[in-house]
Scaffold this motif. Structure first.
Motif, PDB file in Angstrom:
ATOM      1  N   SER A  67       0.830  -1.212   0.000  1.00 20.83           N
ATOM      2  CA  SER A  67       0.000   0.000   0.000  1.00 20.83           C
ATOM      3  C   SER A  67       0.859   1.255   0.000  1.00 20.83           C
ATOM      4  N   GLN A  68       2.005   1.204   0.683  1.00 25.83           N
ATOM      5  CA  GLN A  68       2.889   2.371   0.715  1.00 25.83           C
ATOM      6  C   GLN A  68       3.522   2.628  -0.642  1.00 25.83           C
ATOM      7  N   ALA A  69       3.932   1.560  -1.321  1.00 26.41           N
ATOM      8  CA  ALA A  69       4.528   1.724  -2.645  1.00 26.41           C
ATOM      9  C   ALA A  69       3.504   2.246  -3.645  1.00 26.41           C
ATOM     10  N   VAL A  70       2.295   1.691  -3.590  1.00 27.95           N
ATOM     11  CA  VAL A  70       1.224   2.161  -4.481  1.00 27.95           C
ATOM     12  C   VAL A  70       0.946   3.637  -4.234  1.00 27.95           C
ATOM     13  N   ASN A  71       0.848   4.010  -2.967  1.00 27.10           N
ATOM     14  CA  ASN A  71       0.539   5.395  -2.629  1.00 27.10           C
ATOM     15  C   ASN A  71       1.636   6.342  -3.093  1.00 27.10           C
ATOM     16  N   TYR A 134      -7.391   2.959  -2.812  1.00 23.42           N
ATOM     17  CA  TYR A 134      -7.115   4.172  -2.049  1.00 23.42           C
ATOM     18  C   TYR A 134      -6.298   5.171  -2.857  1.00 23.42           C
ATOM     19  N   SER A 135      -5.318   4.681  -3.597  1.00 26.27           N
ATOM     20  CA  SER A 135      -4.359   5.576  -4.251  1.00 26.27           C
ATOM     21  C   SER A 135      -4.534   5.701  -5.758  1.00 26.27           C
ATOM     22  N   ALA A 136      -4.965   4.630  -6.408  1.00 25.12           N
ATOM     23  CA  ALA A 136      -4.925   4.582  -7.868  1.00 25.12           C
ATOM     24  C   ALA A 136      -6.246   5.026  -8.486  1.00 25.12           C
ATOM     25  N   PRO A 137      -6.182   5.733  -9.605  1.00 21.97           N
ATOM     26  CA  PRO A 137      -7.398   6.026 -10.341  1.00 21.97           C
ATOM     27  C   PRO A 137      -7.941   4.728 -10.974  1.00 21.97           C
ATOM     28  N   PRO A 138      -9.227   4.633 -11.255  1.00 21.20           N
ATOM     29  CA  PRO A 138     -10.184   5.742 -11.238  1.00 21.20           C
ATOM     30  C   PRO A 138     -10.797   6.019  -9.864  1.00 21.20           C
ATOM     31  N   LEU A 139     -10.735   5.066  -8.919  1.00 23.03           N
ATOM     32  CA  LEU A 139     -11.377   5.292  -7.628  1.00 23.03           C
ATOM     33  C   LEU A 139     -10.642   6.341  -6.804  1.00 23.03           C
TER      34      LEU A 139
END
Length: 304
Positions: A67-71, A134-139
């Motif tokens: 989650s940290q890397a994605v964010n 949480y971090s990625a589009p489209p959401l």
């Protein structure tokens, strides 16, 4: 060798940059919550140590690190304003390596999750989906502080707690009391997640991230964060008393009083004191989680 060769950018990130991207300091909450679920299950720990170790590793160094890397990848433009020293905006994570690490850690997490059986694997899938959503589009749930903090609270606390219980019970659902406490502490974690947003107000405002400090203002967000952290603990105290666990209820109440005293300092200057409160107030919150878990273990008749 020419000066051009000396100036060529690195093709691969240094191990230190990867470690910083994965933010080990953030792994503790889900690892702790998983351990709370293990304790609350009432199942004897003997004979389950391998599952416990795998679950703790999956909760922290794998799913949380993912989650940290994605964010960091999808927040790289915001971090260029708020935290230019981070691995991606500083250039220490060259090219698209931030995204590559996020994908690699996602696949590694899924592979390790298979060791926990279908329910453990399913929980890991849900956690990873929330991490990306949480971090990625489209959401990109973090664009709305209400939804973003809720997703983090569920993933970091509630889901990890429930996973610990499910793994220990061989796939059976945890008791209703354990599920209720997991939900309450997930709500409390909503406030903890808001604390992280006080350091990023300027960049969030410029990039259209509607964190609670941006939406409600500094004081409004600080008061909401305190309410989210305190109210669920008050309910937990009432439940522990109802379940005949007065000593555990008293311990959680004492921890809540300590948090209340610290909240007064935090509310006087939220931007400056958010990090301080995270370092000293949040440990009291998570200590109450473990106290509550041992209360449930006592209800189940298992040895402490």
């Amino acid at each position: 060798m020419s000066s051009t060769a000396h100036a060529a950018p690195a093709q691969f990130p240094a191990p230190s940059a990867i470690t910083e991207l994965l933010k080990p300091v953030t792994w503790f909450p889900p690892m702790w919550a998983f351990s709370c679920g293990v304790i609350a299950s009432g199942v004897p720990l003997a004979g389950h140590w391998m599952l416990i170790v795998v679950g703790v590793l999956l909760s922290g160094p794998l799913v949380c690190a993912t989650s940290q890397a994605v964010n960091d990848w999808f927040d790289r433009h915001v971090d260029a304003i708020n935290e230019p020293h981070r691995p991606i905006p500083s250039g220490r994570m060259p090219g698209r390596w931030g995204l590559y690490v996020a994908v690699i850690w996602t696949l590694l997490s899924l592979a390790v999750a298979t060791l926990l059986g279908p329910w453990g694997f399913g929980a890991a899938v849900v956690g990873l989906l929330l991490a990306w959503a949480y971090s990625a589009p489209p959401l990109r749930l973090k664009r709305n502080g209400w939804w973003g903090c809720l997703a983090c609270g569920i993933c970091y606390e509630g889901l990890a707690w429930v996973t610990g219980g499910v793994v220990m019970a061989g796939g059976a659902a945890p008791a209703a009391a354990s599920l209720l406490l997991a939900a309450l502490y997930s709500g409390g974690a909503h406030g903890i997640m808001t604390l992280n947003d006080f350091k990023a107000i300027e960049g969030d405002r410029q990039m259209g991230i509607g964190s609670l400090p941006v939406r409600l203002g500094v004081q409004g967000a600080a008061r909401v964060a305190c309410l989210f952290m305190a109210l669920p603990q008050g309910v937990v105290i009432g439940l522990l008393l109802h379940w005949g666990q007065p000593l555990h209820a008293a311990a959680v109440a004492a921890l809540l009083v300590g948090q209340g005293l610290m909240m007064r300092r935090f509310l006087r200057d939220p931007v400056r004191q958010a990090l301080w409160y995270s370092g000293f107030g949040v440990p009291l919150f998570v200590s109450g989680m473990m106290v509550s878990a041992f209360a449930l273990r006592g209800l189940a008749g298992a040895p402490a």
